[in-house]
Scaffold this motif. Sequence first.
Motif, PDB file in Angstrom:
ATOM      1  N   VAL A  11       0.844  -1.200   0.000  1.00 57.03           N
ATOM      2  CA  VAL A  11       0.000   0.000   0.000  1.00 57.03           C
ATOM      3  C   VAL A  11       0.877   1.247   0.000  1.00 57.03           C
ATOM      4  CG1 VAL A  11      -1.633   1.354   1.371  1.00 57.03           C
ATOM      5  CG2 VAL A  11      -1.970  -1.110   1.098  1.00 57.03           C
ATOM      6  N   ASP A  12       1.869   1.277   0.884  1.00 56.88           N
ATOM      7  CA  ASP A  12       2.745   2.442   0.981  1.00 56.88           C
ATOM      8  C   ASP A  12       3.560   2.641  -0.292  1.00 56.88           C
ATOM      9  OD1 ASP A  12       1.798   2.967   3.503  1.00 56.88           O
ATOM     10  OD2 ASP A  12       3.553   2.187   4.549  1.00 56.88           O
ATOM     11  N   LEU A  13       4.071   1.558  -0.867  1.00 54.89           N
ATOM     12  CA  LEU A  13       4.875   1.665  -2.085  1.00 54.89           C
ATOM     13  C   LEU A  13       4.073   2.169  -3.271  1.00 54.89           C
ATOM     14  CD1 LEU A  13       7.053  -1.540  -1.784  1.00 54.89           C
ATOM     15  CD2 LEU A  13       7.888   0.823  -1.865  1.00 54.89           C
ATOM     16  N   SER A  14       2.781   1.995  -3.251  1.00 50.05           N
ATOM     17  CA  SER A  14       1.964   2.498  -4.355  1.00 50.05           C
ATOM     18  C   SER A  14       1.817   4.015  -4.300  1.00 50.05           C
ATOM     19  CB  SER A  14       0.579   1.847  -4.329  1.00 50.05           C
ATOM     20  OG  SER A  14      -0.170   2.299  -3.226  1.00 50.05           O
ATOM     21  N   ARG A  15       2.182   4.612  -3.162  1.00 49.52           N
ATOM     22  CA  ARG A  15       2.013   6.057  -3.000  1.00 49.52           C
ATOM     23  C   ARG A  15       3.292   6.826  -2.739  1.00 49.52           C
ATOM     24  NH1 ARG A  15      -1.709   6.718   1.825  1.00 49.52           N
ATOM     25  NH2 ARG A  15      -0.270   5.160   2.594  1.00 49.52           N
ATOM     26  N   LYS A  16       4.348   6.132  -2.240  1.00 49.45           N
ATOM     27  CA  LYS A  16       5.533   6.876  -1.810  1.00 49.45           C
ATOM     28  C   LYS A  16       6.733   5.947  -1.708  1.00 49.45           C
ATOM     29  CE  LYS A  16       3.860   6.098   2.854  1.00 49.45           C
ATOM     30  NZ  LYS A  16       3.285   6.716   4.018  1.00 49.45           N
ATOM     31  N   ALA A  17       7.889   6.556  -1.479  1.00 52.10           N
ATOM     32  CA  ALA A  17       9.105   5.780  -1.218  1.00 52.10           C
ATOM     33  C   ALA A  17       9.036   5.236   0.204  1.00 52.10           C
ATOM     34  CB  ALA A  17      10.333   6.659  -1.373  1.00 52.10           C
ATOM     35  N   VAL A  18       9.620   4.084   0.415  1.00 52.40           N
ATOM     36  CA  VAL A  18       9.583   3.436   1.721  1.00 52.40           C
ATOM     37  C   VAL A  18      11.001   3.105   2.159  1.00 52.40           C
ATOM     38  CG1 VAL A  18       8.810   1.386   2.977  1.00 52.40           C
ATOM     39  CG2 VAL A  18       7.299   2.471   1.324  1.00 52.40           C
ATOM     40  N   VAL A  19      11.313   3.393   3.412  1.00 51.24           N
ATOM     41  CA  VAL A  19      12.588   3.019   4.017  1.00 51.24           C
ATOM     42  C   VAL A  19      12.286   1.930   5.031  1.00 51.24           C
ATOM     43  CG1 VAL A  19      14.553   3.786   5.411  1.00 51.24           C
ATOM     44  CG2 VAL A  19      13.547   5.322   3.699  1.00 51.24           C
ATOM     45  N   LEU A  20      12.910   0.790   4.849  1.00 53.57           N
ATOM     46  CA  LEU A  20      12.681  -0.351   5.731  1.00 53.57           C
ATOM     47  C   LEU A  20      13.911  -0.529   6.612  1.00 53.57           C
ATOM     48  CD1 LEU A  20      10.764  -2.665   6.440  1.00 53.57           C
ATOM     49  CD2 LEU A  20      11.873  -4.011   4.645  1.00 53.57           C
ATOM     50  N   THR A  21      13.733  -0.361   7.913  1.00 54.65           N
ATOM     51  CA  THR A  21      14.843  -0.498   8.857  1.00 54.65           C
ATOM     52  C   THR A  21      14.487  -1.530   9.918  1.00 54.65           C
ATOM     53  OG1 THR A  21      14.054   1.207  10.384  1.00 54.65           O
ATOM     54  CG2 THR A  21      15.445   1.944   8.565  1.00 54.65           C
ATOM     55  N   GLY A  22      15.491  -1.974  10.635  1.00 55.20           N
ATOM     56  CA  GLY A  22      15.255  -2.920  11.715  1.00 55.20           C
ATOM     57  C   GLY A  22      16.537  -3.630  12.108  1.00 55.20           C
ATOM     58  N   PRO A  23      16.439  -4.510  13.077  1.00 51.57           N
ATOM     59  CA  PRO A  23      17.619  -5.240  13.536  1.00 51.57           C
ATOM     60  C   PRO A  23      18.189  -6.135  12.437  1.00 51.57           C
ATOM     61  CG  PRO A  23      15.714  -5.679  14.951  1.00 51.57           C
ATOM     62  CD  PRO A  23      15.238  -4.867  13.807  1.00 51.57           C
ATOM     63  N   ARG A  24      19.397  -6.569  12.645  1.00 56.70           N
ATOM     64  CA  ARG A  24      20.050  -7.454  11.690  1.00 56.70           C
ATOM     65  C   ARG A  24      19.363  -8.806  11.624  1.00 56.70           C
ATOM     66  NH1 ARG A  24      26.402  -7.402  12.328  1.00 56.70           N
ATOM     67  NH2 ARG A  24      25.972  -9.018  10.817  1.00 56.70           N
ATOM     68  N   GLN A  25      19.376  -9.374  10.429  1.00 57.02           N
ATOM     69  CA  GLN A  25      18.940 -10.746  10.172  1.00 57.02           C
ATOM     70  C   GLN A  25      17.485 -11.043  10.544  1.00 57.02           C
ATOM     71  OE1 GLN A  25      21.870 -13.333  11.947  1.00 57.02           O
ATOM     72  NE2 GLN A  25      23.339 -12.885  10.341  1.00 57.02           N
TER      73      GLN A  25
END
Length: 66
Positions: A11-25
Motif C-alpha cells: 500500500v505504501d509503495l503504491s504512493r511513496k518511497a519506503v525506508v525499511l529499517t530494523g535489527p540485523r537478520q
Amino acid sequence: MRRYLQEQLLVDLSRKAVVLTGPRQVGKTRQVRQLMEGSDSPRYLNWDGAAFQTPAWQNGYRYPQA
C-alpha cells in the motif's frame, strides 16, 4: 513466506518511497527482494554500501547510481 508487513508495504509503495529499517537478520532484504519481483521498475538502494557512506559534499551532492 508471507510476512505480516507485506500488505502495508505494498500500500505504501503504491504512493511513496519506503525506508525499511530494523535489527540485523530479520528478513528486511528478503522482504524487499520478494516485493521487487512483482514490480515493473524496481529500485533498491542499500545504504550500507561504501558509496552511501561518503559525505554528500564529497561527491557533489549526487546519489550513487543503484
